[in-house]
Design an enzyme around this catalytic site. Structure first.
Site, PDB file in Angstrom:
ATOM      1  CD  GLU A  35      -2.979  -0.775  -0.080  1.00  0.00           C
ATOM      2  OE1 GLU A  35      -3.124   0.388  -0.507  1.00  0.00           O
ATOM      3  OE2 GLU A  35      -3.531  -1.754  -0.600  1.00  0.00           O
ATOM      4  CB  CYS A 190     -13.728   4.711 -13.481  1.00  0.00           C
ATOM      5  SG  CYS A 190     -14.471   6.344 -13.390  1.00  0.00           S
ATOM      6  CB  CYS A 197     -18.720   4.906 -19.777  1.00  0.00           C
ATOM      7  SG  CYS A 197     -17.784   6.282 -19.064  1.00  0.00           S
ATOM      8  CB  CYS A 200     -18.509   1.194 -15.965  1.00  0.00           C
ATOM      9  SG  CYS A 200     -18.475   1.591 -14.199  1.00  0.00           S
ATOM     10  CB  CYS A 206     -22.342   6.573 -13.549  1.00  0.00           C
ATOM     11  SG  CYS A 206     -21.014   7.796 -13.649  1.00  0.00           S
TER      12      CYS A 206
END
Length: 347
Positions: A35, A190, A197, A200, A206
């Site tokens: 991370e 995205c 899109c 997605c 959205c």
């Protein structure tokens, strides 16, 4: 679990990245290292760095005992070197205060160097299965578009809205998978430019897609002109082709890294040579300058190669300086600028 989370998880089960190196053994230590490396850095770039780092420092105690030079050497090329310094400092703190175990507590994690709220949330969710929202760059973009959140995400008001949305969507079950799902959706679907899109799983709800304003979100940082700084880099080289390097102070952009000696004042070359205990052994050779851009400024680098011979007693023999060149296998941390300058004199 709301519809956003369900759709994200359904997509993740079919298309998500479930075999990343830090998922093979999902230990808190490995998740933490990954991370931190993933902060502002793409997965494909991080993977080989992560694998080398874990091979050299397999646990907190190995990292805490390591010399900072060894840590930064493995960080060379990854950028944002404060992450490497913070990682080392945090390992020492974890070994001393937490018996070598990362704490499964948000506040305790945030107290450690280099761990903010989003990184702490990712560690809690991915390593401990604790419900905690995250808001890295990919998730900010995903949520800003899904909810059509106005404003630059770096502002307090916009960030607060995005955190509220992140918290509202985070489920109480499958939190590790959900965390990876939203990061993957932002990174793979995205995307910043040319988002997919049509594929997605969140497209039906959205708000940016519904209003044909996807390209507006997230709103960019207000434009500003970066200042330009200029520096002279002395590439003192000896008869073996080695370059004299100086270790930077612990703080700053290149904190703890090694690099050619930087001229911050207009000192004459004779004064610089005398200070270092060096003797000129040929002509000064200007090399091609270049610009290196940081987050907050441009740096115009003007390198000058200076062939030298060493005198008997010099400060160049102290821990602050070292000769470095072909055949030197001792690991040291180098900035991208230092690597580029060393490549110039090896060409």
């Amino acid at each position: 679990m709301d519809e956003f989370a369900r759709q994200a998880l359904t997509w993740y089960d079919a298309h998500g990245r479930r075999n990343l190196p830090w998922h093979i053994d999902r230990s808190p230590y490995r998740i933490w290292i990954s991370e931190v490396m993933l902060q502002q850095t793409q997965v494909a770039i991080v993977i080989p760095y992560f694998q080398r780092f874990i091979a050299r420092f397999p646990n907190v105690f190995a990292l805490a005992r390591a010399d900072l030079d060894d840590v930064l050497a493995l960080w060379t090329g990854l950028g944002y070197y404060a992450r490497g310094r913070n990682l080392h400092a945090a390992a020492i703190a974890i070994a001393d205060r937490h018996a070598g175990e990362l704490p499964a507590d948000l506040d305790a994690l945030i107290e450690l160097p280099g761990i903010g709220r989003s990184t702490a949330g990712a560690i809690l969710a991915s390593a401990f299965a604790v419900r905690a929202p995250i808001l890295d760059g990919n998730v900010k973009r995903l949520l800003a578009r899904f909810h059509a959140v106005e404003g630059y995400p770096g502002t307090t008001a916009t960030s607060k809205q995005l955190w509220q949305h992140a918290d509202a969507h985070t489920p109480s079950t499958r939190v590790a998978d959900y965390t990876q799902a939203v990061m993957d959706l932002g990174a793979m679907v995205c995307t910043r430019t040319k988002p997919s899109c049509e594929t997605c799983p969140l497209r039906d709800d959205c708000e940016a897609l519904r209003t044909d304003t996807v390209s507006r979100f997230p709103q960019p940082r207000p434009r500003r002109t970066l200042p330009i700084k200029r520096t002279r880099m002395w590439l003192f080289t000896d008869e073996r082709g080695r370059c004299l390097l100086e270790k930077r102070p612990p703080s700053g952009i290149w904190g703890g890294l090694w690099g050619p000696i930087e001229q911050t004042t207009e000192a004459p070359i004779d004064d610089v040579l005398a200070t270092l205990g060096l003797q000129l052994e040929g002509d000064l050779m200007p090399l091609d300058g270049f610009r290196h851009t940081f987050t907050h400024f441009h740096l115009d680098v003007h390198p000058l190669r200076v062939p030298v011979a060493r005198s008997n007693t010099t400060i160049a023999d102290s821990d602050r300086y070292r000769w470095y060149g072909p055949g030197d296998n001792q690991p040291i941390g180098l900035s991208r600028v230092a690597e580029r300058l060393l490549a110039m004199i090896r060409a």
